[in-house]
Design a protein around this motif. Sequence first.
Motif, PDB file in Angstrom:
ATOM      1  N   PRO A 148     -17.932   1.839  -7.297  1.00 44.06           N
ATOM      2  CA  PRO A 148     -17.141   0.648  -8.083  1.00 44.06           C
ATOM      3  C   PRO A 148     -15.528   0.933  -8.345  1.00 44.06           C
ATOM      4  O   PRO A 148     -14.912   0.235  -8.092  1.00 44.06           O
ATOM      5  N   TYR A 149     -15.352   1.948  -8.974  1.00 44.49           N
ATOM      6  CA  TYR A 149     -14.619   2.237  -9.842  1.00 44.49           C
ATOM      7  C   TYR A 149     -13.368   3.390  -9.042  1.00 44.49           C
ATOM      8  O   TYR A 149     -12.503   2.623  -8.858  1.00 44.49           O
ATOM      9  N   ALA A 150     -13.774   3.939  -7.690  1.00 37.92           N
ATOM     10  CA  ALA A 150     -12.661   4.196  -6.649  1.00 37.92           C
ATOM     11  C   ALA A 150     -12.408   3.296  -5.558  1.00 37.92           C
ATOM     12  O   ALA A 150     -10.872   3.445  -6.047  1.00 37.92           O
ATOM     13  N   THR A 151     -13.143   2.444  -5.801  1.00 38.19           N
ATOM     14  CA  THR A 151     -12.454   1.246  -4.546  1.00 38.19           C
ATOM     15  C   THR A 151     -11.863   0.233  -5.667  1.00 38.19           C
ATOM     16  O   THR A 151     -10.252  -0.352  -5.023  1.00 38.19           O
ATOM     17  N   LEU A 152     -11.978  -0.067  -6.591  1.00 37.78           N
ATOM     18  CA  LEU A 152     -10.837  -0.822  -6.896  1.00 37.78           C
ATOM     19  C   LEU A 152      -9.590   0.081  -7.516  1.00 37.78           C
ATOM     20  O   LEU A 152      -8.627  -0.615  -7.177  1.00 37.78           O
ATOM     21  N   MET A 153      -9.721   1.608  -7.859  1.00 38.41           N
ATOM     22  CA  MET A 153      -8.147   1.961  -8.098  1.00 38.41           C
ATOM     23  C   MET A 153      -7.716   2.319  -6.079  1.00 38.41           C
ATOM     24  O   MET A 153      -6.282   1.959  -6.686  1.00 38.41           O
ATOM     25  N   LEU A 154      -8.215   2.176  -5.721  1.00 35.14           N
ATOM     26  CA  LEU A 154      -7.748   2.283  -4.173  1.00 35.14           C
ATOM     27  C   LEU A 154      -6.885   0.785  -3.708  1.00 35.14           C
ATOM     28  O   LEU A 154      -5.909   1.036  -2.694  1.00 35.14           O
ATOM     29  N   ALA A 155      -7.415   0.080  -3.844  1.00 34.04           N
ATOM     30  CA  ALA A 155      -7.104  -1.355  -4.111  1.00 34.04           C
ATOM     31  C   ALA A 155      -6.053  -1.441  -4.601  1.00 34.04           C
ATOM     32  O   ALA A 155      -5.364  -1.864  -3.957  1.00 34.04           O
ATOM     33  N   GLY A 156      -5.677  -0.905  -5.474  1.00 30.78           N
ATOM     34  CA  GLY A 156      -4.542  -1.083  -6.500  1.00 30.78           C
ATOM     35  C   GLY A 156      -3.502  -0.543  -5.531  1.00 30.78           C
ATOM     36  O   GLY A 156      -2.294  -0.408  -5.742  1.00 30.78           O
ATOM     37  N   SER A 157      -3.976   0.722  -5.217  1.00 27.09           N
ATOM     38  CA  SER A 157      -2.934   1.742  -4.220  1.00 27.09           C
ATOM     39  C   SER A 157      -2.245   1.171  -3.204  1.00 27.09           C
ATOM     40  O   SER A 157      -1.332   1.257  -2.661  1.00 27.09           O
ATOM     41  N   PHE A 158      -3.455  -0.212  -2.616  1.00 29.13           N
ATOM     42  CA  PHE A 158      -3.141  -0.639  -1.181  1.00 29.13           C
ATOM     43  C   PHE A 158      -2.362  -1.535  -1.500  1.00 29.13           C
ATOM     44  O   PHE A 158      -1.502  -2.181  -0.206  1.00 29.13           O
ATOM     45  N   ALA A 159      -2.573  -2.318  -2.490  1.00 31.43           N
ATOM     46  CA  ALA A 159      -1.546  -3.176  -3.069  1.00 31.43           C
ATOM     47  C   ALA A 159      -0.300  -3.085  -3.038  1.00 31.43           C
ATOM     48  O   ALA A 159       1.078  -3.878  -2.584  1.00 31.43           O
ATOM     49  N   ASN A 160       0.562  -2.123  -3.317  1.00 30.54           N
ATOM     50  CA  ASN A 160       1.934  -1.383  -2.744  1.00 30.54           C
ATOM     51  C   ASN A 160       1.975  -0.646  -1.625  1.00 30.54           C
ATOM     52  O   ASN A 160       2.879  -0.134  -1.634  1.00 30.54           O
ATOM     53  N   PHE A 161       1.248  -0.553  -0.471  1.00 29.36           N
ATOM     54  CA  PHE A 161       1.416  -0.040   0.688  1.00 29.36           C
ATOM     55  C   PHE A 161       2.102  -0.974   1.595  1.00 29.36           C
ATOM     56  O   PHE A 161       0.852  -1.863   2.174  1.00 29.36           O
ATOM     57  N   ASP A 162       3.078  -0.897   2.306  1.00 23.82           N
ATOM     58  CA  ASP A 162       3.393  -2.115   3.845  1.00 23.82           C
ATOM     59  C   ASP A 162       2.544  -1.507   4.558  1.00 23.82           C
ATOM     60  O   ASP A 162       2.904   0.246   5.128  1.00 23.82           O
ATOM     61  N   PRO A 163       2.207  -2.156   5.234  1.00 21.26           N
ATOM     62  CA  PRO A 163       0.876  -1.906   6.232  1.00 21.26           C
ATOM     63  C   PRO A 163       2.935  -1.739   7.929  1.00 21.26           C
ATOM     64  O   PRO A 163       2.483  -1.082   8.773  1.00 21.26           O
ATOM     65  N   LEU A 164       3.817  -2.065   7.929  1.00 19.60           N
ATOM     66  CA  LEU A 164       4.931  -1.856   8.589  1.00 19.60           C
ATOM     67  C   LEU A 164       5.045  -0.394   8.805  1.00 19.60           C
ATOM     68  O   LEU A 164       5.508   0.182   9.843  1.00 19.60           O
ATOM     69  N   TRP A 165       4.968   0.584   7.588  1.00 20.36           N
ATOM     70  CA  TRP A 165       4.721   1.772   7.493  1.00 20.36           C
ATOM     71  C   TRP A 165       4.370   2.624   9.481  1.00 20.36           C
ATOM     72  O   TRP A 165       4.864   3.142   9.713  1.00 20.36           O
ATOM     73  N   GLU A 166       2.911   2.150   9.786  1.00 22.17           N
ATOM     74  CA  GLU A 166       1.842   2.355   9.884  1.00 22.17           C
ATOM     75  C   GLU A 166       2.116   1.800  11.261  1.00 22.17           C
ATOM     76  O   GLU A 166       2.429   2.505  12.858  1.00 22.17           O
ATOM     77  N   SER A 167       3.025   0.454  11.789  1.00 17.76           N
ATOM     78  CA  SER A 167       3.632  -0.484  12.735  1.00 17.76           C
ATOM     79  C   SER A 167       4.527   0.674  13.399  1.00 17.76           C
ATOM     80  O   SER A 167       4.879   1.173  14.869  1.00 17.76           O
ATOM     81  N   GLN A 168       5.200   0.531  12.372  1.00 12.23           N
ATOM     82  CA  GLN A 168       6.867   1.482  12.666  1.00 12.23           C
ATOM     83  C   GLN A 168       6.847   3.483  13.365  1.00 12.23           C
ATOM     84  O   GLN A 168       6.721   3.582  14.435  1.00 12.23           O
ATOM     85  N   ALA A 169       5.331   4.094  12.650  1.00 16.51           N
ATOM     86  CA  ALA A 169       4.992   4.851  13.589  1.00 16.51           C
ATOM     87  C   ALA A 169       4.239   5.140  14.405  1.00 16.51           C
ATOM     88  O   ALA A 169       4.686   5.596  15.223  1.00 16.51           O
ATOM     89  N   ARG A 170       3.437   3.805  15.110  1.00 14.41           N
ATOM     90  CA  ARG A 170       3.214   3.844  16.362  1.00 14.41           C
ATOM     91  C   ARG A 170       3.562   3.545  17.254  1.00 14.41           C
ATOM     92  O   ARG A 170       4.142   3.888  18.420  1.00 14.41           O
ATOM     93  N   THR A 171       5.041   3.334  16.731  1.00 11.52           N
ATOM     94  CA  THR A 171       6.178   2.555  17.626  1.00 11.52           C
ATOM     95  C   THR A 171       6.660   4.174  18.122  1.00 11.52           C
ATOM     96  O   THR A 171       7.358   3.642  19.135  1.00 11.52           O
ATOM     97  N   LEU A 172       6.865   4.869  17.278  1.00  9.00           N
ATOM     98  CA  LEU A 172       7.046   6.139  17.664  1.00  9.00           C
ATOM     99  C   LEU A 172       6.647   7.607  18.432  1.00  9.00           C
ATOM    100  O   LEU A 172       7.080   8.555  18.755  1.00  9.00           O
ATOM    101  N   GLY A 173       4.980   6.682  18.472  1.00 13.39           N
ATOM    102  CA  GLY A 173       4.431   7.457  18.618  1.00 13.39           C
ATOM    103  C   GLY A 173       3.544   8.044  18.817  1.00 13.39           C
ATOM    104  O   GLY A 173       2.945   9.061  18.894  1.00 13.39           O
ATOM    105  N   ALA A 174       3.333   7.588  17.423  1.00 15.38           N
ATOM    106  CA  ALA A 174       2.248   8.147  16.528  1.00 15.38           C
ATOM    107  C   ALA A 174       0.825   7.718  17.215  1.00 15.38           C
ATOM    108  O   ALA A 174       0.137   6.240  17.289  1.00 15.38           O
ATOM    109  N   GLY A 175      -0.649   8.561  17.086  1.00 16.72           N
ATOM    110  CA  GLY A 175      -1.775   8.477  17.142  1.00 16.72           C
ATOM    111  C   GLY A 175      -2.429   8.044  15.326  1.00 16.72           C
ATOM    112  O   GLY A 175      -1.391   8.234  14.872  1.00 16.72           O
ATOM    113  N   SER A 176      -3.544   7.366  16.380  1.00 14.59           N
ATOM    114  CA  SER A 176      -4.176   6.705  15.126  1.00 14.59           C
ATOM    115  C   SER A 176      -4.448   8.424  13.868  1.00 14.59           C
ATOM    116  O   SER A 176      -4.060   8.328  12.641  1.00 14.59           O
ATOM    117  N   TRP A 177      -4.738   9.087  14.119  1.00 13.97           N
ATOM    118  CA  TRP A 177      -5.093  10.521  13.974  1.00 13.97           C
ATOM    119  C   TRP A 177      -3.345  10.962  12.891  1.00 13.97           C
ATOM    120  O   TRP A 177      -3.765  10.730  11.541  1.00 13.97           O
TER     121      TRP A 177
END
Length: 262
Positions: A148-177
């Motif tokens: 539970p503690y680890a989940t809440l801490m990582l939820a706070g970290s992901f709250a500042n993460f912009d999913p558009l970064w992943e979309s841009q990486a996929r546009t540039l040809g990056a795979g899931s890994w």
Amino acid sequence: MHRSRVSRLATIAGLTGLGCLAVGPLGLLVVNSVGRHWYWPALLPQEWSLRAWRYVASPEAGLIDALATSLMIALVVATLSVMVALPAGRALALHHVRYRRALVFVLLLPVLAPPLAATMGLHAVFLRLGLADSLAGVLLVHLVPAVPYATLMLAGSFANFDPLWESQARTLGAGSWSMWTRVTLPAVMPGIAVAAAFAFMISWSQYLLTLLIGGGRVITLPLFLVGFVRSGDEAVGAAVSLLFIAPTIVLFTVVARLLRET
């Protein structure tokens, strides 16, 4: 100017006081571990001896084995907690989860419940599953408060993460890994480090869960520490306490350096 100087002096005095509060108990433990016949009102022990440390280092004491067991359990729990908390924290922070507050409340129930009541309930479940009195049972039960503690801490970290970064990486040809290893994980690495450190600490300090689920067959350092503190041998108790504190100091020093670099 005068007000600024007073404020600076007050800050220095406050930091000095906090430093004394942090270092003072450790200094007392160090002196206690090498002192003999330390009675009131003497400021220092009348004799000095390494008896406690020789006992701690001796194979007959079993403390080194307990230390190795505690380190192994805490490292495994920290690793598993982060592996479980990464997708859970991401889902809580980035996806529109229905009844999010209710899910967070359910996630925290093992932590909010009285420790003895929760432990007794878990013990009954582990007995039925055949996991009581085993190392696997201790590993699993340590995950209950750590995840539970680890989940809440990582939820706070992901709250500042912009999913558009992943979309841009996929546009540039990056795979899931490549996207995970080169975009997502580096972005949330400070949160991962803090979550792993807290999961390690939670597992490292567990006494009641280890005692009941391990059934006295899984011996960790907290079990030794409580026993020596109750025995009345202050020197050995102080030496074991310092041994217990040392890995946490090293861990938080490494995490603090990692956070500064990122």
